[in-house]
Design a protein around this motif. Structure first.
Motif, PDB file in Angstrom:
ATOM      1  N   PRO A  18     -32.255 -13.631  -8.631  1.00 43.84           N
ATOM      2  CA  PRO A  18     -32.629 -14.994  -8.261  1.00 43.84           C
ATOM      3  C   PRO A  18     -34.042 -15.384  -8.689  1.00 43.84           C
ATOM      4  O   PRO A  18     -34.259 -16.503  -9.148  1.00 43.84           O
ATOM      5  CB  PRO A  18     -32.503 -15.010  -6.731  1.00 43.84           C
ATOM      6  N   GLN A  19     -34.978 -14.414  -8.586  1.00 50.19           N
ATOM      7  CA  GLN A  19     -36.367 -14.738  -8.951  1.00 50.19           C
ATOM      8  C   GLN A  19     -36.483 -15.059 -10.433  1.00 50.19           C
ATOM      9  O   GLN A  19     -37.109 -16.046 -10.828  1.00 50.19           O
ATOM     10  CB  GLN A  19     -37.260 -13.549  -8.636  1.00 50.19           C
ATOM     11  N   LEU A  20     -35.849 -14.218 -11.221  1.00 54.24           N
ATOM     12  CA  LEU A  20     -35.858 -14.397 -12.664  1.00 54.24           C
ATOM     13  C   LEU A  20     -35.204 -15.733 -13.023  1.00 54.24           C
ATOM     14  O   LEU A  20     -35.727 -16.507 -13.839  1.00 54.24           O
ATOM     15  CB  LEU A  20     -35.072 -13.239 -13.292  1.00 54.24           C
ATOM     16  N   GLU A  21     -34.080 -16.021 -12.377  1.00 58.38           N
ATOM     17  CA  GLU A  21     -33.376 -17.293 -12.629  1.00 58.38           C
ATOM     18  C   GLU A  21     -34.290 -18.474 -12.318  1.00 58.38           C
ATOM     19  O   GLU A  21     -34.380 -19.429 -13.084  1.00 58.38           O
ATOM     20  CB  GLU A  21     -32.107 -17.389 -11.769  1.00 58.38           C
ATOM     21  N   GLN A  22     -34.967 -18.361 -11.188  1.00 60.69           N
ATOM     22  CA  GLN A  22     -35.859 -19.443 -10.749  1.00 60.69           C
ATOM     23  C   GLN A  22     -36.976 -19.680 -11.770  1.00 60.69           C
ATOM     24  O   GLN A  22     -37.277 -20.811 -12.128  1.00 60.69           O
ATOM     25  CB  GLN A  22     -36.455 -19.066  -9.405  1.00 60.69           C
ATOM     26  N   GLU A  23     -37.570 -18.586 -12.230  1.00 55.80           N
ATOM     27  CA  GLU A  23     -38.650 -18.670 -13.228  1.00 55.80           C
ATOM     28  C   GLU A  23     -38.162 -19.353 -14.500  1.00 55.80           C
ATOM     29  O   GLU A  23     -38.817 -20.237 -15.043  1.00 55.80           O
ATOM     30  CB  GLU A  23     -39.136 -17.258 -13.598  1.00 55.80           C
ATOM     31  N   LEU A  24     -36.995 -18.921 -14.973  1.00 57.72           N
ATOM     32  CA  LEU A  24     -36.464 -19.470 -16.227  1.00 57.72           C
ATOM     33  C   LEU A  24     -36.149 -20.947 -16.061  1.00 57.72           C
ATOM     34  O   LEU A  24     -36.396 -21.750 -16.960  1.00 57.72           O
ATOM     35  CB  LEU A  24     -35.200 -18.698 -16.661  1.00 57.72           C
ATOM     36  N   ARG A  25     -35.625 -21.294 -14.881  1.00 53.55           N
ATOM     37  CA  ARG A  25     -35.281 -22.695 -14.614  1.00 53.55           C
ATOM     38  C   ARG A  25     -36.559 -23.539 -14.618  1.00 53.55           C
ATOM     39  O   ARG A  25     -36.631 -24.594 -15.222  1.00 53.55           O
ATOM     40  CB  ARG A  25     -34.541 -22.800 -13.272  1.00 53.55           C
ATOM     41  N   LYS A  26     -37.581 -22.989 -13.943  1.00 56.05           N
ATOM     42  CA  LYS A  26     -38.857 -23.701 -13.848  1.00 56.05           C
ATOM     43  C   LYS A  26     -39.455 -23.967 -15.236  1.00 56.05           C
ATOM     44  O   LYS A  26     -40.008 -25.017 -15.507  1.00 56.05           O
ATOM     45  CB  LYS A  26     -39.838 -22.863 -13.012  1.00 56.05           C
ATOM     46  N   LYS A  27     -39.292 -22.988 -16.109  1.00 52.82           N
ATOM     47  CA  LYS A  27     -39.882 -23.104 -17.442  1.00 52.82           C
ATOM     48  C   LYS A  27     -38.952 -23.813 -18.421  1.00 52.82           C
ATOM     49  O   LYS A  27     -39.253 -23.914 -19.607  1.00 52.82           O
ATOM     50  CB  LYS A  27     -40.212 -21.712 -17.973  1.00 52.82           C
ATOM     51  N   GLY A  28     -37.788 -24.229 -17.929  1.00 51.14           N
ATOM     52  CA  GLY A  28     -36.843 -24.958 -18.789  1.00 51.14           C
ATOM     53  C   GLY A  28     -36.188 -24.088 -19.854  1.00 51.14           C
ATOM     54  O   GLY A  28     -35.736 -24.588 -20.882  1.00 51.14           O
ATOM     55  N   LYS A  29     -36.163 -22.781 -19.611  1.00 56.89           N
ATOM     56  CA  LYS A  29     -35.560 -21.883 -20.611  1.00 56.89           C
ATOM     57  C   LYS A  29     -34.061 -21.769 -20.352  1.00 56.89           C
ATOM     58  O   LYS A  29     -33.559 -20.734 -19.885  1.00 56.89           O
ATOM     59  CB  LYS A  29     -36.239 -20.515 -20.563  1.00 56.89           C
ATOM     60  N   THR A  30     -33.352 -22.839 -20.688  1.00 58.77           N
ATOM     61  CA  THR A  30     -31.936 -22.920 -20.297  1.00 58.77           C
ATOM     62  C   THR A  30     -31.062 -21.917 -21.059  1.00 58.77           C
ATOM     63  O   THR A  30     -30.102 -21.400 -20.518  1.00 58.77           O
ATOM     64  CB  THR A  30     -31.381 -24.340 -20.522  1.00 58.77           C
ATOM     65  N   GLU A  31     -31.433 -21.661 -22.324  1.00 62.95           N
ATOM     66  CA  GLU A  31     -30.607 -20.724 -23.103  1.00 62.95           C
ATOM     67  C   GLU A  31     -30.643 -19.326 -22.483  1.00 62.95           C
ATOM     68  O   GLU A  31     -29.611 -18.677 -22.309  1.00 62.95           O
ATOM     69  CB  GLU A  31     -31.130 -20.631 -24.526  1.00 62.95           C
ATOM     70  N   LEU A  32     -31.864 -18.903 -22.128  1.00 65.06           N
ATOM     71  CA  LEU A  32     -32.005 -17.580 -21.508  1.00 65.06           C
ATOM     72  C   LEU A  32     -31.320 -17.546 -20.149  1.00 65.06           C
ATOM     73  O   LEU A  32     -30.708 -16.550 -19.768  1.00 65.06           O
ATOM     74  CB  LEU A  32     -33.494 -17.217 -21.352  1.00 65.06           C
ATOM     75  N   LEU A  33     -31.414 -18.675 -19.440  1.00 63.20           N
ATOM     76  CA  LEU A  33     -30.772 -18.772 -18.129  1.00 63.20           C
ATOM     77  C   LEU A  33     -29.254 -18.594 -18.270  1.00 63.20           C
ATOM     78  O   LEU A  33     -28.619 -17.882 -17.486  1.00 63.20           O
ATOM     79  CB  LEU A  33     -31.098 -20.137 -17.519  1.00 63.20           C
ATOM     80  N   ASP A  34     -28.698 -19.224 -19.301  1.00 65.13           N
ATOM     81  CA  ASP A  34     -27.253 -19.095 -19.532  1.00 65.13           C
ATOM     82  C   ASP A  34     -26.872 -17.648 -19.849  1.00 65.13           C
ATOM     83  O   ASP A  34     -25.854 -17.148 -19.377  1.00 65.13           O
ATOM     84  CB  ASP A  34     -26.808 -20.003 -20.697  1.00 65.13           C
TER      85      ASP A  34
END
Ligand code: UTP
Length: 294
Positions: A73-89
């Motif tokens: 969840p923390q990693l997901e939150q960070e990626l979401r915050k930074k707009g890194k949608t590809e990595l999030l996917d």
């Protein structure tokens, strides 16, 4: 209608000694081809084949494997915050449904057959798949999916089969064939690691199986076989004696033995070249090596 194969066993309790010292602290299955751990390739293949329940047979020191399947969840939150949608996917594509994964301990590394037997209570009385994550198969249609489709026609037991050079046969379980029908062969016997001059064919078993629950019952009675281990091959061969059909399936695809250093390196190069963003750089580098060698 044949019962669907929805459970798969992933035996991952081996010690991975061929990759020491790395495997002192990193489970072999977490080692990566490009950026995905071996286990992810196995899970993706299982999912494509319709598997819904994933049973890992683990051992001491495999904690990183369990962690890998936790949510982050923390990693997901960070990626979401930074707009890194590809990595999030990419991250989300590794999420597993709650309750879809079970872990069973194999307390002693008594062999592949024993590892599969350890999962018997979770499998129950239905057909199941076995996937060895060491064997990574590059294929247009994932190997287990090819097998599940063929299995819908045949039932019985099915093992993935691959032609090997005669001098390599002694490293594999080898099929004794009674009938050939295109990609399917009917098997009348199986020998684990036969001496080179005694291999009944050049068709070797690799790490994909669809098995009937009778194989688990056979494993109940099994004593250790080749190499002092309880061999899955012997339990499948016993099913033939009990008049259950066993088929070899010549899958379409390229198999890499990622349990060996050479196979792992070959897979790394091949999967690297298959990635658009890496292809040109890697190819240029490989070419330059060849020129150096010439
Ligand atoms: P290997 O023969 O490759 O053994 O097992 P290993 O311990 O993983 O590796 P090396 O030879 O020491 O380098 C084939 C597969 O069967 C599993 C392994 O985890 C691997 O997926 N296995 C083997 C078990 O789960 N339990 C066992 O007792 C033996």
């Amino acid at each position: 209608m044949r019962k669907k194969v929805t459970k798969a066993i992933f035996p991952v309790a081996g010690m991975g000694t061929r990759f020491l010292p790395a495997t002192k602290s990193v489970p072999k299955e977490i080692m990566t081809l490009v950026d995905r751990p071996l286990i992810q390739y196995a899970i993706d293949e299982a999912r494509a084949a319709g598997i819904k329940e994933f049973i890992f047979v683990t051992s001491r020191g495999k904690g990183a494997l369990e962690d890998y399947f936790d949510l982050a969840p923390q990693l997901e939150q960070e990626l979401r915050k930074k707009g890194k949608t590809e990595l999030l996917d990419i991250l989300k594509s590794t999420n597993m449904d709650s309750g879809a994964i079970a872990y069973i301990r194999q307390h002693k590394a008594l062999g592949l057959g024993h590892a599969v037997w350890c999962a018997r209570r979770l499998v129950g009385n239905e057909p199941f798949a076995v996937i060895l994550p060491d064997d990574v198969i590059a294929a247009e249609k994932p190997c287990l999916q090819q097998m599940v489709e063929a299995y819908q026609e045949t039932g019985g037991n099915m093992v993935a089969a691959m032609e090997v050079a005669p001098e390599r046969a002694s490293s594999y379980g080898v099929l004794d064939i009674s009938e050939e029908n295109g990609q399917l062969v009917k098997v009348k016997g199986m020998v684990e690691k036969p001496p080179a001059d005694q291999a009944p064919s050049n068709l070797a078993v690799i790490g994909r199986y669809i098995l009937s629950p009778s194989v688990l019952q056979n494993l109940n009675k099994m004593k250790s076989g080749a190499g002092g281990e309880i061999q899955l091959t012997d339990a499948i061969a016993l099913d033939i004696e009990n008049h259950n059909n066993v088929y070899g399936y010549r899958f379409r695809g390229q198999r890499f033995d990622c349990g060996s250093k050479s196979g792992f390196l070959q897979a790394t190069v091949s999967f690297g070249l298959a990635r658009e963003e890496l292809h040109d750089d890697l190819k240029a580098y490989l070419k330059s090596l060849m020129l150096d060698d010439a």
